[in-house]
Design a protein around this motif. Structure first.
Motif, mmCIF file in Angstrom:
data_model
loop_
_atom_site.group_PDB
_atom_site.id
_atom_site.type_symbol
_atom_site.label_atom_id
_atom_site.label_comp_id
_atom_site.label_asym_id
_atom_site.label_seq_id
_atom_site.Cartn_x
_atom_site.Cartn_y
_atom_site.Cartn_z
ATOM 1 N N PRO A 496 0.805 -1.228 0.000
ATOM 2 C CA PRO A 496 0.000 0.000 0.000
ATOM 3 C C PRO A 496 0.836 1.275 0.000
ATOM 4 O O PRO A 496 0.369 2.313 -0.466
ATOM 5 C CB PRO A 496 -0.819 -0.110 1.290
ATOM 6 C CG PRO A 496 -0.816 -1.555 1.640
ATOM 7 C CD PRO A 496 0.491 -2.088 1.151
ATOM 8 N N GLY A 497 2.083 1.212 0.509
ATOM 9 C CA GLY A 497 2.930 2.408 0.503
ATOM 10 C C GLY A 497 3.222 2.848 -0.917
ATOM 11 O O GLY A 497 3.091 4.027 -1.269
ATOM 12 N N MET A 498 3.613 1.912 -1.774
ATOM 13 C CA MET A 498 3.895 2.266 -3.165
ATOM 14 C C MET A 498 2.605 2.662 -3.884
ATOM 15 O O MET A 498 2.600 3.576 -4.708
ATOM 16 C CB MET A 498 4.565 1.095 -3.900
ATOM 17 C CG MET A 498 5.978 0.774 -3.431
ATOM 18 S SD MET A 498 7.090 2.194 -3.307
ATOM 19 C CE MET A 498 7.533 2.485 -5.007
ATOM 20 N N LEU A 499 1.515 1.983 -3.544
ATOM 21 C CA LEU A 499 0.243 2.308 -4.221
ATOM 22 C C LEU A 499 -0.236 3.723 -3.902
ATOM 23 O O LEU A 499 -1.003 4.308 -4.655
ATOM 24 C CB LEU A 499 -0.853 1.304 -3.829
ATOM 25 C CG LEU A 499 -0.788 -0.068 -4.495
ATOM 26 C CD1 LEU A 499 -1.945 -0.933 -4.013
ATOM 27 C CD2 LEU A 499 -0.813 0.029 -6.016
ATOM 28 N N ALA A 500 0.214 4.269 -2.783
ATOM 29 C CA ALA A 500 -0.189 5.636 -2.443
ATOM 30 C C ALA A 500 0.413 6.643 -3.430
ATOM 31 O O ALA A 500 -0.068 7.764 -3.558
ATOM 32 C CB ALA A 500 0.239 5.968 -1.015
#
Ligand code: DGJ
Length: 706
Positions: A496-500
């Protein structure tokens, strides 16, 4: 919704409730699960052993603690008492990516007066997806520094037996394969120590037993650690947070923010998947591309690897445009003097002998009616590069020790502001000079020699991720129209960090349809299928050697965002026609493929497939799959999901060259879901030695019968 009654705090989503008790000596978790009323007596739920919201080291609870702080007097025990609870806005402007959007937030504050520490736990309740995000901050209110050895983002204490920890593990080319490990009298651990969320262990995990499934994820792209510890007193402690080597000095007056965690509860895995996917799609992914249909791309990597020139690229691009693709992505090999993986990373300048001029190549590709996209690996440096010759100190390595190399390369020291600036400049120049509409941001090795001048070893991995996020924040703000796709030798940093920052992630370098079914299914447990890049590649497949019909490869790739990764100019005329028809079909139903609600049709590993259902349930597309020969499928049926049981559906198998044509038929929604579709639909006429079958069915609501 969040309500309080005396010292009780109750948080409700439409289908779940979380009840806490906060008073003098701390806070207790009374309940988390399926919705309950705010009934008269919750104290019944308070057991012999308290379920804690967080546990700090040095108490009589000898299980793994969520918080370990070394104090300036040499001691390591902390004891927090409850100070107050406040309704508030969800904290913004955190140094780390976090969820956003409509949520009710409550902050519980605790203090250790002796250690002069304040601990803040924020719970944000997202009703649209039955998810609760948790943020943790620790403030040093004293006059001397303390050292944080551990700070978990989430603790969930459960009471009960028979739970399993479900993890999504693997390696390059085999990411996110589901495993279940019973949690009995010991600690089960899921940890990444590579410096990234890693292909080895994804931060998404579930704790489950019959009728009860808890899902957890971490909005973080670095080392992470999830543990489930059971004992013979029926206690189970779940912890999730930063993992690997970690020790952080918190100076007087400073606050440390832990990565955000998210938790969901469902009565089955499908409910958890739906919550997690919606949480990511609505509250993590942001920006222009969040709700936009994603283009069908053609990427030249598997078509050419490093061996291309301008003419070859233009030939592929022309064939791509003729097939109906919308975006052409020029992959690795266009910069410095890069003809293989031994050089040039860091030299983000045109390899003009090969490209014939990058900017004009991009223009020519656009003139064909395609958008232009480009590959970069901005976090890396080759020793054979001008950048390294000029700035060896930019590399992450202790200078007098021989570093470990992976794929012949070193990493940049992104913990350093000057290096961050260099990366922002280099990427900006390429986007601006090529007018790129898309960037594939690759990352092809792990951290092995964590080192940055002036950075303590225990802080390095986290400071690297903070540096990466600072770079991504600047670039995505500067280029809001660009579609970024993250990649890490395939799906090594799907989190989810990269998807942000990047709405898409390349799911895996393994493009074999049979193996992709497992990888995509594992990924879709927690991540929206619109975030999963999925490409049709050549047959026999370069990773597995398997031969698979073009139609099967397409059907499987429709489980994510469709692309082609091959030299489509070299297909024969019949295959070109098939690809053209596939892209046209995909575009026609793209809203449904990309925004339909996803359901897993899980019968056995890879046998089952998936369905996308429109919000009004009048349309659906199912891809029913099998990994065994038809004979091994005797009497198997596929029970569809997500349809309206009251509707009748006209089911039309998509015309495919490798299947005998099949008449459309009408069937009731409840029958399709409870009775299922027979596997007789599988009669692959093109290749009867194949080991994967996938047939696509289009369903539309039949006019109501009178
Ligand atoms: C690894 C990626 O996953 C591939 O898709 C490709 O971009 C290569 N790197 C290029 O070096």
């Amino acid at each position: 919704m969040i309500r309080r009654k005396g010292n009780l705090i109750k948080m409700d989503t439409p289908h779940t409730s979380l009840v806490l008790k906060a008073e003098g000596d701390g806070a207790e978790l009374l309940y988390y699960g399926k919705t309950v009323r705010f009934g008269p007596d919750f104290s019944l739920l308070s057991g012999e052993d308290k379920r804690l919201l967080f546990s700090s080291y040095g108490s009589v609870d000898f299980r793994e603690s969520g918080l370990v702080v070394l104090l300036s007097d040499g001691s390591a025990a902390t004891r927090f008492s409850f100070v107050r609870v406040r309704r508030m806005e969800k904290p913004s402007a955190l140094p780390l990516p976090a969820s956003y959007g409509e949520a009710d937030t409550v902050c519980l504050e605790f203090a250790d007066e002796y250690a002069k520490l304040r601990l803040y736990l924020y719970y944000s309740v997202f009703s649209d997806c039955d998810a609760i995000a948790v943020n943790v901050q620790l403030t040093n209110a004293g006059k001397k520094p303390v050292r944080i050895r551990k700070i978990s983002s989430l603790q969930l204490d459960l009471i009960g037996e028979g739970y399993s920890l479900v993890t999504f593990d693997g390696s390059w080319g085999a990411e996110r394969t589901r495993h279940e490990t019973p949690v009995n009298g010991t600690l089960v651990c899921n940890e990444s120590r590579t410096g990234s969320s890693s292909p080895f262990h994804n931060p998404f995990v579930m704790l489950e037993r019959k009728g009860e499934v808890y899902g957890f994820n971490l909005v973080y792209s670095g080392n992470h650690r999830e543990t489930a510890e059971g004992n013979n007193r029926r206690q189970l402690r779940f912890l999730s947070g930063i993992g690997g080597l970690f020790e952080w000095t918190l100076e007087a007056g400073e606050t440390f923010t832990a990565p955000e965690a998210v938790m969901t509860f469902g009565e089955n895995r499908d409910e958890v998947t739906s919550s997690m996917q919606t949480f990511a799609a609505e509250h993590i992914v942001r920006g222009r591309w969040q709700k936009r249909v994603r283009p069908v791309l053609v990427n030249n990597w598997e078509g050419t690897y490093f061996a291309f020139d301008r003419e070859r690229i233009l030939t592929i691009a022309k064939a791509s445009a003729e097939a109906g693709a919308e975006l052409f992505v020029l992959d690795d090999g266009w910069f410095g003097h890069r003809d293989d993986d031994t050089s040039s990373l860091g030299d983000w300048t045109d390899y003009a002998e090969k490209t014939g001029g990058l900017a004009s190549l991009a223009d020519e590709i656009r003139a064909l009616g395609l958008k232009f996209g480009i590959w970069m690996e901005p976090e890396m440096i080759s020793e054979d590069s001008e950048l390294y010759a000029k700035h060896p100190e930019f590399a992450m390595r202790p200078m007098r020790r021989e570093p470990a190399r992976m794929r012949n390369q070193l990493m940049l020291n992104l913990a350093d502001k000057q290096v961050q600036n260099y990366v922002v400049r280099a990427v900006s120049n390429i986007i601006a000079s090529t007018k790129a509409a898309y960037v594939k941001w690759d990352y092809n090795r792990h951290i092995t020699d964590p080192y940055g001048k002036g950075v303590a070893a225990g802080e390095y991995a986290h400071r690297y991720i903070l540096g990466l996020y600072a770079v991504l924040q600047r670039l995505t703000e500067k280029f809001p129209l660009v579609l970024f796709e993250s990649c890490a030798s395939g799906g090594g940093r799907f989190d989810p960090g990269m998807l942000a920052f990047m709405p898409q992630t390349w799911t895996s370098d393994n493009t074999d349809a049979r193996e992709r079914l497992t990888i995509q299914e594992g990924t879709a447990y927690a991540y929206p299928t619109i975030s999963m890049g999925a490409h049709v590649s050549a047959s026999p497949n370069y990773q597995s050697g398997n031969r698979t019909p073009l139609e099967t490869r397409f059907n499987v790739a429709c489980g994510g965002v469709l692309g082609y990764e091959m030299d489509i100019s070299r297909l024969d005329d019949r295959e070109k026609e098939i690809v053209k028809a596939q892209i046209a079909y995909y575009k026609k139903y793209r809203e449904l493929f990309q925004f339909g609600r996803y359901y897993r049709l899980e019968e056995k590993d890879g046998t089952g497939g998936f369905v996308f259902v429109s919000a009004d349930q009048t349309k659906a597309i199912a891809v029913v799959t099998a990994k065994e020969k038809v004979t091994g499928q005797a009497n198997a049926r596929y029970r569809l999901k997500g349809l309206n049981p009251q509707y009748d559906y006209i089911v039309k198998p998509r015309e495919q060259s490798n299947y005998a044509s099949c008449e459309e038929f009408t069937a009731a929604g409840d029958m399709l879901m409870q009775g299922g579709v027979p596997t007789d639909l599988f009669c692959d006429t093109e290749n009867d030695t194949n080991s994967v079958y996938a047939r696509m069915l289009f369903l539309r609501r039949a006019p109501a019968r009178r």
